[in-house]
Design an enzyme around this catalytic site. Structure first.
Site, PDB file in Angstrom:
ATOM      1  N   HIS A 218     -23.234 -51.120 -25.760  1.00 38.79           N
ATOM      2  CA  HIS A 218     -24.122 -50.311 -25.779  1.00 38.79           C
ATOM      3  C   HIS A 218     -22.724 -48.547 -26.276  1.00 38.79           C
ATOM      4  CE1 HIS A 218     -26.598 -46.543 -25.158  1.00 38.79           C
ATOM      5  NE2 HIS A 218     -25.823 -46.051 -24.126  1.00 38.79           N
ATOM      6  N   ASP A 220     -22.241 -45.281 -27.432  1.00 38.14           N
ATOM      7  CA  ASP A 220     -22.709 -44.107 -27.203  1.00 38.14           C
ATOM      8  C   ASP A 220     -22.200 -43.099 -28.264  1.00 38.14           C
ATOM      9  OD1 ASP A 220     -24.489 -43.672 -24.727  1.00 38.14           O
ATOM     10  OD2 ASP A 220     -22.263 -44.053 -23.973  1.00 38.14           O
ATOM     11  N   ASP A 332     -30.457 -46.957 -21.511  1.00 40.57           N
ATOM     12  CA  ASP A 332     -29.344 -45.835 -21.389  1.00 40.57           C
ATOM     13  C   ASP A 332     -29.896 -44.612 -21.106  1.00 40.57           C
ATOM     14  OD1 ASP A 332     -27.084 -45.006 -19.248  1.00 40.57           O
ATOM     15  OD2 ASP A 332     -26.618 -44.573 -21.946  1.00 40.57           O
ATOM     16  N   ASP A 469     -20.870 -51.110 -21.159  1.00 40.74           N
ATOM     17  CA  ASP A 469     -20.343 -49.286 -22.901  1.00 40.74           C
ATOM     18  C   ASP A 469     -19.614 -50.694 -24.014  1.00 40.74           C
ATOM     19  OD1 ASP A 469     -22.621 -48.244 -21.201  1.00 40.74           O
ATOM     20  OD2 ASP A 469     -20.941 -46.763 -20.164  1.00 40.74           O
ATOM     21  N   HIS A 612     -29.058 -39.532 -26.243  1.00 39.79           N
ATOM     22  CA  HIS A 612     -29.545 -39.008 -24.806  1.00 39.79           C
ATOM     23  C   HIS A 612     -27.446 -38.989 -23.661  1.00 39.79           C
ATOM     24  CE1 HIS A 612     -28.833 -43.578 -24.965  1.00 39.79           C
ATOM     25  NE2 HIS A 612     -27.436 -43.118 -24.088  1.00 39.79           N
TER      26      HIS A 612
END
Length: 1251
Positions: A218, A220, A332, A469, A612
């Protein structure tokens, strides 16, 4: 004047013909035997009709059912009479359309202005404006109202709202789940938030367990590091290692979500790496899941931006890789919206996965084996919107919480945490590398977790995500995870007595196996799987830690995002039209098509901000600055695209068009000095020669509105394109609460603007300005200590504040204000004798003094809100004039402006509210605005989801205060049997209704500490933020309290000059035949209905689990979120060439259609536009039970039909092809003359080619 007389004469003649035709139709009903029916006489109903100019003609009837013996006969008669009525109303609709078209053909297609008469004050003190006699229509077909009136039978509602059985919930709404659960937090053992899971070892003897371990990382696109820093330090290494490590073994699989990162890597590597990656993708080893530019937030994001970032990602994948995503992946986002499955369904995805859901809801779904379900839209009566959804059952998406219920054991199979790593297991038992000596024991321990997890689902297929992450950024981790797991898989698969088949897989591999195990095709509902409607807000991950704070965190950027979205949509539409017109005129080479790169940059930066941790306000301060800088750069670029397109489109003679990159033709409407500053409007310096002003209306309907510009002269005069002088209200520009600017003035005037068009106006500095009227300004001061001076020619009066209420008014509204606070107290619509309490109050929340505190994510207040207090009374400014009136209350931490426009139609029916907030000197405080009314809402309120649909809410006392706040991206409302009060917002904020009759909104939050969710910072970078709202009070029509036994029917028709005051009442009984041509026409139509139908009224109760805004509410939201852009023409030494109004639409869109976008599609091999454009349409769902008002423009509905070929003026339609939402799947092209049809609430995309 000659033209107006011709219009009047011709219009009158047409009306005479229409009225005579309608009388003949009535006569046919009375005397034609073929239209008579025997048996079943129905009593005649009363039909209210108010037929004078500026009012509504309403047709309404209800039909009783008589005794059983003649029931069938009556039904037959009813059906025949309904058919007759439909035929007659259709004929009426055609006549009215012809009247409208004939009249409009005689008028200018651009801006229409008043007649030049001066405004005057009426006896009651309100300003009355001259009118131009232009008729406007509001005709809503009865079929277009049925959707909201109740498309589900009562039995269907009951089926959805209850369990069919405790272990097989076939249909359920999330409102019912919330009512059912106790939300206790019982210790579940190793699965703390769940329960003990047991099984029989023989359960898989007949059907082995299938296990799909899905490696993922994941990433971001900005959080504690900026997007670029994450890419440089971590993400690029994930891709580089991926190419090498997946190639080593074809059994290895991986999934990836964030296309923004992948594009950056793809464009930086050589063709060898690109081809190696392409081979992995085509071989099924790497799957793109969802495929959006980011993994979008689902609480604050608007559906325009959610769709746009999805299109950007999907189009890149198709153009560069030929990839079409099949499955959605959202691990998430902090709660999940029902809008997302609908968007994915329309994009032709077949399945999706979600993770962050309240722990009590997860437990409930797990206990009923309902973690996989068909997610259906609450407004869908069938199954057309169903999407298969998998809910992850445990706390997180990291490895300790994905293999099974015991995180202590699962952590032992996260091989990145092997001894010596910087990451370890909090449960103090580290992983062990798999060897021949321990593989049997380790495989058995892991299989036990797999089996327990599978017991929570209905198939013997289990999904096990393997990642976290920014995982897999080191080559070592790829080896640790893949090599050790492959040893476990090999052992399991080689021992038949274990009854398991384990492998690496992608998300679609897993879903395919589930469908196959259930014997259904991809995307179909497996037998006995439950159906669910509703959303998954508010999210709580533990205890009373509700993630409702981020609904408001950093509201400055939430507002900036919405401004960017409006500019992007406007720029897309104008650019597409300009390029099409340039091609039509064979001038494509002279138009700056290179502006397409600015559109692409804006699409991607706005898409990035939907992440997000971006629009949510939950990133580190340095990352927020990076987001803001990107947004400001794109805003500047979009203004340039708009200006360049407008320049070309308003040229009267395209042959003289010249584009110079360094010499813009138009100025921007405003400027921002920095990414975190408020905009400063452009000052128009007037001269005796005309300054030209171009107004852009981004709304797809004609717009009658108030426009305010800044000028340097009080002697301003405004003219329309055809030379008619407009009334102008001259007001002061205030440097402070009590000090006027002596050099800048506000000039406000009323303008009628074409839909999606550009209107021309002339501004002069003229000593002869009789139509320029000064505002009357009064300062209410807390004492006489301050001296106040006006600036010539704008005097100002002052007085000491007193506790007596005071009022401002227009022709439509009267507002009462507290003499003590200067804040709103009441609203009275001029067509309603009742003054409605609408009291504005301000409160503050603190945070819990010990233990966990509020932060960027969490809202953990220290109890109920406390009234906002300040030592001194506020300074209150009251401004009144012919075009608007406003009250400005100055407080220490906020300044609230409440303005009403004296404009007929949409712009004049709501309160324009701006609350300028500055809490930078506060510590752990949250400022809330509360609206208190006498509306009996009784614990029920409504908030929107992503600006797309409305979600009913209930205040639950069993939950803490913070659990009752919900996201409000565009609106929230409360209602009872008489009124609905809607707060429209121009930025996403958190909202609630804590007590009956109240609406509350959190305006800003300043918090000094982190809330322990990984950010490592509080919220201390607050800005001066302008929160913008529209407050709309609507009265429920008395007819909406009744229902038809068989066929609900209502129809509205406006025939009024656009300066008339709205009608007083839609419902009094018809007492006498009205006089006047408009009234007679309405009377005739009502008589037709009365002679065909009769009946009595029956009470009904509104128990539907869905709700919709009214048409007026939809329009109010549109004008709030898509402001008019005022673009001054820059003076030229060689003079300004002839300009003209640009009206792009040849026919008006049905007013229940929203043109979501007109998006130029990129060429396959270049960063330039292709000949094709994506037309995105949304048909709105309407609540017709609220009183209709003259919208100020012609408004009709068409049962969802739209003739696209006739839509765009001056352009030929050469292609009309239905597509999936993101253009990845193509339907059969339609004939160019075809009309497209949309159901209510439907989103549809068409590929078109205009030339």
């Amino acid at each position: 004047m000659k033209l107006k007389k011709q219009v009047t004469v011709c219009g009158g003649a047409i009306f005479c013909v229409a009225v005579f035709s309608l009388y003949l139709m009535l006569d046919r009903v009375q005397h034609d035997p073929s239209r008579r029916q025997s048996g079943g006489n129905f009593p005649r109903a009363h039909f209210p009709a108010r037929g004078f100019c500026g009012t509504v003609v309403v047709y309404y009837a209800s039909l009783p059912l008589h005794s059983p013996c003649n029931f069938q006969s009556q039904i037959s008669v009813l059906q025949n009479r309904i058919e007759q009525l439909e035929q007659l109303l259709e004929e009426n609709h055609q006549i009215i359309s012809h009247i409208k078209d004939s009249v409009l053909e005689l008028t200018d297609t651009g801006a229409v202005s008043p007649s030049g008469q001066l405004p005057f004050r009426s006896a009651n003190g309100s300003w009355v404006l001259p009118f131009d006699g232009r008729p406007t229509f509001l005709a809503v077909k009865p079929q277009d109202c049925q959707f909201a009136l109740g498309h589900r039978g009562q039995a269907d509602l009951q089926a959805i709202s209850r369990f069919i059985s405790q272990n097989n919930m076939l249909g359920e709404d999330m409102l019912d789940v919330y009512s059912l659960l106790s939300f206790d937090n019982v210790d579940g053992g190793v699965w703390k938030q769940g329960f003990e899971i047991t099984y029989e070892p023989t359960e898989w003897d007949d059907e082995p367990l299938q296990v799909f371990v899905v490696p993922h990382s994941h990433n971001d696109p900005g959080w504690v590091k900026t997007f670029d820093k994450y890419y440089t330090e971590q993400t690029q290494h994930i891709f580089n290692n991926m190419v090498v490590k997946l190639t080593e073994d074809p059994r290895r699989k991986f999934i990836w979500s964030e296309i923004s990162f992948f594009v950056k890597w793809w464009e930086s590597v050589d063709t060898l790496k690109q081809e190696a990656m392409r081979k992995l993708i085509l071989g099924g080893q790497l799957e793109f899941v969802t495929g959006g530019w980011v993994m979008t937030d689902e609480a604050n994001a608007h559906y325009f931006a959610m769709i746009d970032q999805l299109i950007e990602g999907h189009q890149w994948l198709e153009r560069n890789l030929g990839v079409i995503p099949c499955s959605g992946w959202a691990v998430d986002p902090f709660g999940h919206s029902a809008t997302m499955p609908y968007l994915l369904k329309k994009a032709n995805l077949t399945s999706m996965l979600i993770q962050r859901v309240h722990y009590s809801i997860k437990k409930h779904f797990a206990s009923t084996r309902s973690l996989e379900f068909m997610w259906r839209q609450a407004w869908d009566p069938e199954s057309g919107t169903d999407l298969f959804c998998h809910m992850m059952p445990f706390y997180s998406y990291d490895v300790p919480h994905t293999c099974g219920p015991d995180p202590k054991i699962c952590c032992q199979f996260d091989f990145k945490r092997l001894p010596g790593s910087r990451v370890n297991c909090p449960w103090k038992v580290p992983p062990r590398a798999i060897s021949e000596t321990n593989v049997a024991e380790r495989a058995q321990v892991l299989l036990d977790q797999y089996r327990k997890k599978s017991k929570l689902f209905r198939s013997k297929v289990v999904l096990v995500p393997l990642g976290d992450d920014f995982r897999y950024d080191k080559a070592l981790e790829w080896d640790q995870q893949y090599i050790n797991y492959q040893k476990l898989f090999d052992y399991m698969n080689s021992h038949p007595e274990m009854h398991v088949q384990a492998q690496f897989g992608t998300l679609t591999d897993y879903f395919s196996a589930v469908y196959k195990a259930n014997g259904v095709v991809m995307g179909a509902r497996p037998p006995a799987y439950p159906v669910l409607s509703g959303d998954f807000f508010v999210y709580a991950d533990r205890e009373d830690h509700y993630w409702s704070g981020y609904y408001t965190s950093r509201p400055f950027y939430k507002n900036l995002d919405r401004i960017l979205e409006s500019h992007l949509r406007g720029a897309e539409i104008l650019y597409s039209l300009a390029v099409s017109h340039a091609r039509h005129a064979r001038m494509e080479g002279r138009y700056p098509t290179s502006d397409y790169s600015l559109l692409t940059d804006a699409r991607r930066n706005i898409g990035l901000f939907q992440h997000h941790d971006a629009i949510t306000g939950t990133a580190k301060e340095i990352v927020v600055i990076d987001y803001g800088t990107r947004l400001l750069r794109s805003l500047i670029g979009l203004k340039r695209v708009i200006i360049n397109a407008a320049h070309f489109l308003i040229m009267k003679n395209k042959d003289v068009y010249r584009f110079y990159q360094t010499e813009p033709f138009l100025e921007t409407d405003d400027r921002r000095a920095t990414q975190d500053s408020l905009p400063q409007r452009t000052l128009i310096e007037l001269e005796s020669s005309p300054r030209y002003l171009v107004l852009f209306n981004p709304v797809e309907q004609e717009r009658l509105c108030l426009v305010t510009v800044l000028v340097n002269s009080a002697r301003v005069r405004v003219l329309t394109e055809d030379g008619q002088t407009l009334p102008v209200q001259l007001s002061a520009q205030w440097a402070s609460a009590v000090q006027m600017s002596g050099e800048v003035y506000q000039a406000s005037f009323m303008a009628r603007l074409p839909a999606l068009g550009l209107a021309m106006f002339h501004l002069y500095d003229s000593a002869d300005s009789p139509m320029t009227l000064r505002s009357d300004t009064l300062l209410r001061l807390p004492g006489h200590s301050q001296s106040v001076h006006g600036v010539d020619p704008l005097p100002v009066r002052s007085q000491a504040a007193d506790p007596q209420p005071f009022y401002i008014q227009t022709q439509s509204l009267m507002l009462g204000f507290s003499g003590t606070t200067g804040l709103l107290e009441s609203v009275r619509r001029k067509d309603d004798a009742q003054e409605v309490r609408v009291q504005m109050q301000f409160f503050t929340y603190g945070t819990r003094p010990s233990k966990d505190k509020s932060g960027a994510y969490l809202f953990i207040p220290d109890g109920n809100a406390k009234p906002y207090m300040q030592k001194d009374q506020p300074i209150v400014r009251v401004v009144e004039g012919p075009l608007f009136a406003e009250v400005v209350a100055h407080y220490q931490h906020f300044q609230q402006t409440v303005r009403i426009h004296n404009v007929p139609g949409v712009d004049g029916l709501s309160l324009d509210i701006t609350t300028l907030v500055d809490i930078r000197d506060q510590t752990n405080k949250e400022l809330a605005m509360r609206i208190v009314t006498d509306i009996q809402s009784e614990g029920t309120f409504y908030t929107d989801l992503n600006g797309f649909q409305i979600q009913p809410r209930r205040y639950l006392q069993k939950l803490p205060l913070q659990a009752n706040f919900y996201p409000m991206p565009t609106m929230a409302y409360i209602q009872d049997s008489q009124y609905r009060l809607t707060l429209h917002t121009a930025q996403a904020l958190g909202a609630s209704s804590l007590t009956s009759g109240q609406l509350e909104v959190i305006l800003d939050r300043r918090l000094m500490q982190d809330d322990n969710r990984g950010l490592g910072q509080g919220l201390k970078d607050n800005k001066r933020t302008a929160n913008r709202f529209r407050l709309l009070l609507e009265r429920r029509s008395s007819r909406s309290r009744f229902s038809f036994s068989a066929f609900p029917l209502h129809r509205f028709l406006f025939l009024s000059p656009f300066f008339d005051v709205p009608s007083h009442s839609l419902t009094p009984p018809l007492r006498e035949q009205p006089a006047g041509s408009y009234a007679k026409l309405g009377y005739v139509l009502s008589q037709i209905v009365a002679r065909v139908l009769g009946g009595s009224k029956t009470e009904t109760v509104d128990s539907a689990p869905v709700s919709f805004p009214s048409l007026l509410s939809h329009m109010t939201s549109a004008i709030l979120n898509h402001e008019v852009l005022a673009l001054p023409v820059i003076p030229k030494k060689r003079g300004v060439p002839p300009l003209r109004t640009f009206s792009p639409l040849a026919a008006a869109l049905p007013c229940d259609f929203h043109l979501l976008n007109l998006r130029s599609i990129q060429n396959q091999d270049s960063h330039s536009p292709s000949p094709h454009t994506a037309l995105l349409l949304h048909r709105l769902g309407l609540d017709c039970g609220l009183e209709a008002h003259n919208p100020g423009f012609n408004c009709t509905t068409t049962q969802g039909k739209l003739a696209v070929a006739a839509l765009f003026r001056g352009l030929d339609l050469q292609l009309l092809q239905p597509m999936s939402l993101t253009l990845m799947h193509a339907g059969t092209p339609l004939s160019n003359g075809s009309a497209v049809a949309l159901e209510p609430m439907e989103l549809a995309t068409f590929k078109i080619q205009l030339h």
